[in-house]
Motif scaffolding. Structure first.
Motif, mmCIF file in Angstrom:
data_model
loop_
_atom_site.group_PDB
_atom_site.id
_atom_site.type_symbol
_atom_site.label_atom_id
_atom_site.label_comp_id
_atom_site.label_asym_id
_atom_site.label_seq_id
_atom_site.Cartn_x
_atom_site.Cartn_y
_atom_site.Cartn_z
ATOM 1 N N ALA A 25 0.831 -1.209 0.000
ATOM 2 C CA ALA A 25 0.000 0.000 0.000
ATOM 3 C C ALA A 25 0.868 1.263 0.000
ATOM 4 O O ALA A 25 0.540 2.250 -0.652
ATOM 5 C CB ALA A 25 -0.934 0.005 1.210
ATOM 6 N N VAL A 26 1.973 1.220 0.702
ATOM 7 C CA VAL A 26 2.888 2.366 0.759
ATOM 8 C C VAL A 26 3.570 2.551 -0.596
ATOM 9 O O VAL A 26 3.640 3.676 -1.106
ATOM 10 C CB VAL A 26 3.933 2.178 1.885
ATOM 11 N N LYS A 27 4.029 1.457 -1.184
ATOM 12 C CA LYS A 27 4.687 1.561 -2.495
ATOM 13 C C LYS A 27 3.735 2.103 -3.556
ATOM 14 O O LYS A 27 4.104 2.961 -4.358
ATOM 15 C CB LYS A 27 5.248 0.197 -2.924
ATOM 16 N N LYS A 28 2.498 1.645 -3.544
ATOM 17 C CA LYS A 28 1.506 2.119 -4.525
ATOM 18 C C LYS A 28 1.213 3.602 -4.338
ATOM 19 O O LYS A 28 1.136 4.361 -5.300
ATOM 20 C CB LYS A 28 0.218 1.308 -4.416
ATOM 21 N N ALA A 29 1.036 4.036 -3.101
ATOM 22 C CA ALA A 29 0.747 5.446 -2.818
ATOM 23 C C ALA A 29 1.924 6.321 -3.233
ATOM 24 O O ALA A 29 1.735 7.408 -3.803
ATOM 25 C CB ALA A 29 0.434 5.633 -1.334
ATOM 26 N N PHE A 65 4.863 8.168 4.743
ATOM 27 C CA PHE A 65 3.566 7.525 4.551
ATOM 28 C C PHE A 65 3.278 6.643 5.757
ATOM 29 O O PHE A 65 4.182 6.019 6.316
ATOM 30 C CB PHE A 65 3.585 6.631 3.306
ATOM 31 N N GLY A 69 -0.552 3.418 3.584
ATOM 32 C CA GLY A 69 -0.325 4.142 2.341
ATOM 33 C C GLY A 69 -0.779 5.585 2.368
ATOM 34 O O GLY A 69 -0.654 6.294 1.368
ATOM 35 N N TRP A 71 -0.476 9.332 2.655
ATOM 36 C CA TRP A 71 0.615 10.303 2.597
ATOM 37 C C TRP A 71 0.547 11.206 3.810
ATOM 38 O O TRP A 71 -0.523 11.683 4.183
ATOM 39 C CB TRP A 71 0.500 11.135 1.317
#
Length: 139
Positions: A25-29, A65, A69, A71
């Protein structure tokens, strides 16, 4: 005592081994917000917060983040000339005998835009913070 040391060692090894791999979720955001970022490195800011350090639009930037995810903030060093005029005038009038060492602009989901000004005077240093309208929030 040995048991405590062993537990601390396991925690340290575990956190170091996984500190560079944020949740999906963090990588996608991150990719959605900074699709053209390069030289990205990840670290844990806190147990539930991830920080990416990277190059974006020619600047060194960091962004934080939450684990889901969301920000939280983006910080980048800026040139003194890019500091809002009111903030620059305030700093120069109150701290005329100090040198501006660094200026950062932080965009935060919680606090909006904040400008941080680091000052030096000999061996002393001071950090100031201002809202975008020039209101001092840390002196």
């Amino acid at each position: 005592m040995k048991k405590l040391l062993m537990i601390m060692s396991i925690v340290l090894i575990y956190s170091c081994a996984f500190a560079g791999t944020p949740p999906e979720a963090v990588k996608k955001a991150f990719l959605k917000k900074f699709s053209t970022a390069s030289k990205v490195s990840w670290g844990k800011e806190s147990p539930k917060e991830w920080e990416a350090e990277f190059t974006y639009e020619g600047s060194k930037v960091s962004a934080n983040f939450s684990e889901d995810g969301t920000w939280l903030e983006t910080e980048r060093e800026i040139k003194i000339d890019n500091l809002p005029k009111g903030i620059l005038e305030s700093v120069k009038s109150k701290y005329s005998d100090w040198k501006i060492a660094e200026v950062d602009k932080t965009d935060s989901s919680k606090h909006g835009t904040i400008y941080e000004v680091d000052l030096k005077k000999g061996m002393k240093s001071k950090s100031l913070a201002f809202k975008e309208d020039g209101t001092s929030i840390k002196e």
